[in-house]
Design an enzyme around this catalytic site. Structure first.
Site: not given
Length: 264
Positions: A45-46, A84, A112, A114, A181
């Protein structure tokens, strides 16, 4: 070529073979990365920041991740692709399943997400339904408004112990990879040694099983603030293909990330 699998990554962890991964968003770069030896890629999602020009990852949608996943899959048909789950696409286990189905159909091999222990029910539900999961702990960019910015996590003992606990809970729930991270090197070492699943670091020192970089950081074309953990391999190597090979080689040798890219 044979497809890269999760069992292969687990074998690399056991053999202490460090591997490089990178974000990818289109077919051309995905093909270039694969040709230079990168077999694991993240459709992150960067893309909200480096492709769309947003000031965070929060505006990115599931449909946008799916679009870029399809593009990357065409360029790297044998790579292991992590996709993501973007902000608010997995607020409940049921929503996570619907979102993950879209990304898996687009060509992802795993999703992925978070967060820590609160996600265990979601991770368990996904893995029981044949969706492999990669966890993400430490600095989780979707929580930027909670953190008050992009800050190193786990610097005190209480926070470090909680992160280790969360990592173990995610593995027990079924997660098969973990991205760590922006945490101190000592904490990254403890997590990597504690877990049987591979740990991929970004700003976590050279002690993890693998490394990941946003491709724009690896080529020195990130606008604005450059993260401490980033390295411009392009300026050192001279061309993009050589830069990718240099990144792969330095990760394998434990040269990158160095102390100057790490947190204590």
């Amino acid at each position: 070529m044979k497809p890269t699998t999760l069992s292969q990554l687990r074998q690399w962890k056991q053999e202490k073979h460090k591997f490089a991964t990178i974000t990818a968003y289109d077919a051309s770069f995905a093909q270039l990365f694969a040709e230079q030896g990168i077999s694991v890629m993240l459709i992150g999602d960067s893309l909200g920041m480096v492709v769309q020009g947003q000031d965070s990852t929060l505006p990115v949608t599931v449909e946008e991740i799916a679009y870029h996943t399809r593009c990357v899959r065409r360029g790297a048909p044998h790579a292991l692709l992590l996709a993501d789950l973007p902000f608010m696409s997995y607020a409940t286990p049921e929503q996570a399943f619907e979102s993950a189905a879209v990304l898996m159909r687009a060509g992802g091999n795993m999703v992925k997400l978070e967060g820590g222990g609160w996600l265990c029910d979601t991770v368990r539900m996904l893995t029981e339904r044949a969706v492999p999961v990669c966890g993400h702990l430490g600095l989780t960019p979707q929580s930027v408004n909670i953190f008050g910015g992009y800050k190193v996590q786990g610097r005190d003992e209480v926070a470090a112990n909680q992160l280790i606990k969360d990592a173990m809970m995610l593995e027990e729930a079924g997660a098969q990879l973990l991205v760590l991270e922006c945490v101190p090197v000592d904490l990254a070492r403890r997590v990597t040694e504690e877990l049987s699943i591979p740990v991929i670091g970004i700003g976590a020192g050279n002690v993890t099983d693998g490394q990941i970089l946003v491709m724009h950081d690896a080529f020195g074309i990130t606008g604005g603030h450059t993260p401490k953990f980033a390295k411009d391999f392009l300026s050192e190597a001279g061309d993009i293909r050589s830069a990718v090979r240099l990144y792969v080689d330095q990760v394998a040798q434990g040269v990158y990330p160095g102390e100057e890219h790490s947190f204590k």
